[in-house]
Design a protein around this motif. Sequence first.
Motif, short mmCIF file in Angstrom:
data_model
loop_
_atom_site.label_atom_id
_atom_site.label_comp_id
_atom_site.label_asym_id
_atom_site.label_seq_id
_atom_site.Cartn_x
_atom_site.Cartn_y
_atom_site.Cartn_z
N UNK A 148 8.96 36.70 37.21
CA UNK A 148 10.03 36.89 36.24
C UNK A 148 9.54 37.42 34.90
N UNK A 149 8.22 37.45 34.68
CA UNK A 149 7.69 38.13 33.47
C UNK A 149 8.15 39.58 33.45
N UNK A 150 8.23 40.18 34.64
CA UNK A 150 8.59 41.61 34.73
C UNK A 150 10.02 41.83 34.25
N UNK A 151 10.96 41.04 34.81
CA UNK A 151 12.37 41.21 34.46
C UNK A 151 12.60 40.85 33.00
N UNK A 152 12.03 39.72 32.57
CA UNK A 152 12.27 39.26 31.19
C UNK A 152 11.74 40.27 30.19
N UNK A 153 10.55 40.86 30.46
CA UNK A 153 10.01 41.78 29.46
C UNK A 153 10.84 43.05 29.39
N UNK A 154 11.35 43.51 30.54
CA UNK A 154 12.19 44.73 30.50
C UNK A 154 13.55 44.43 29.85
N UNK A 155 14.11 43.25 30.15
CA UNK A 155 15.39 42.88 29.52
C UNK A 155 15.22 42.86 28.00
N UNK A 160 14.22 28.40 35.84
CA UNK A 160 12.97 27.97 35.22
C UNK A 160 11.99 29.09 34.95
N UNK A 161 11.73 29.95 35.95
CA UNK A 161 10.69 30.95 35.73
C UNK A 161 11.09 32.03 34.73
N UNK A 162 12.34 32.48 34.78
CA UNK A 162 12.76 33.47 33.78
C UNK A 162 12.73 32.82 32.39
N UNK A 163 13.12 31.56 32.35
CA UNK A 163 13.09 30.84 31.08
C UNK A 163 11.67 30.82 30.51
N UNK A 192 14.65 31.56 21.25
CA UNK A 192 15.38 31.63 22.53
C UNK A 192 15.95 30.26 22.86
N UNK A 193 17.12 30.29 23.51
CA UNK A 193 17.81 29.06 23.93
C UNK A 193 18.09 29.23 25.42
N UNK A 194 17.57 28.30 26.21
CA UNK A 194 17.58 28.50 27.66
C UNK A 194 18.31 27.36 28.35
N UNK A 195 19.24 27.73 29.21
CA UNK A 195 20.03 26.72 29.92
C UNK A 195 19.46 26.61 31.34
N UNK A 196 18.97 25.43 31.68
CA UNK A 196 18.39 25.23 33.01
C UNK A 196 18.92 23.93 33.61
N UNK A 197 19.08 23.91 34.94
CA UNK A 197 19.56 22.66 35.55
C UNK A 197 18.55 21.53 35.32
N UNK A 198 19.11 20.33 35.05
CA UNK A 198 18.26 19.18 34.69
C UNK A 198 17.23 18.83 35.77
#
Length: 309
Positions: free
Chosen positions: A51-58, A80-83, A97-103
């Motif tokens: 997810x480093x790839x997608x997050x950095x391009x986003x 979790x990983x994109x976060x 950054x504010x990240x919403x992840x399932x508990x």
Amino acid sequence: MRNNLAYDAGWSLLSRIGNTPLLALRKMTSDMPGTRIYAKAECFNPGGSVKDRAASKIIEDAEKQGLLGNGRILLDASSGNTAIAYAMICAVKGYRCRLVIPRNVAREKIEMLTAYGADLVLSDPLEGTDGAQRLARKMSEEEPELYFYADQYNNDSNWRAHYEGTAVEIVSQTRGHFDYFVAGVGTGGTFTGVSRYLREVFPEIKRVSVEPDGPFHGLEGLKRMDASIRPGIYDDTLADMHVDVTTEEAQGAVRRLARQEGLLVGPSSGAAVVACLKIAREHGGGSFVTVFPDGGQKYLGEKFWEVKE
Ligand SMILES: Cc1ncc(COP(=O)(O)O)c(C=O)c1O
């Protein structure tokens, strides 16, 4: 210090996203002549996952469009990983950054996010990543000026990261000499981006999507599509074949990968290798390229490692 050989930490970190090794899994196929499996080991990315790839391009594309900066907070939902990727890149670039992840995501992921200094919003565990997505969307609608809502499930920069990066690397590492491309589907970014590129350059390579066998599963990062909010970027018409994998099958495969190949990877990597082996058994062999999305360290708290074969 003059003439020193040190690099800027942030620049150096982000320049190491991508160009991951392609590993041949020889022991997993030692009793299957005519079968070869190669895996892109995405744990070698600096944030530890694909997810480093997608997050950095986003983030790069958002910067180009002027959607970040001026105190705007990057907001997204993630398993979790994109976060973790956003948290690392935002630390380098000085964004909040504010990240919403399932508990209920692996405890180690929450600890990593806390370590990177991200703001966390924990969503209802029973609603999974769909619940996290609904909450992130609601937050962005309520305060649109405060947030850049990155929306990885519907952001074209996600699949483009794989079309321009992962896929090009696979082709240069193999020269297209393989029969099947196999990928698990979460947002669908990896599958869609790589498959779109392969369809253009090597249309004869079969493209295979992999999902958990039901809505309640332990394959963090993957989604059962017919029981989930469908990601806008996932293009299932690219798939020539589809394979369902159970959590137990994937966990058995990650134990084998650790114990036979010395590769400590997460459950979704196990699902990918199980899918390759199922196809090989059904079709009498073949050569496979797949993606191992992350390493196993974040899942060490799980009981399935204790099983001795
Ligand atoms: C561990 C893991 N495996 C697989 C995936 C699926 O990747 P994609 O979102 O590109 O479909 C993800 C995505 O978050 C993940 O975290």
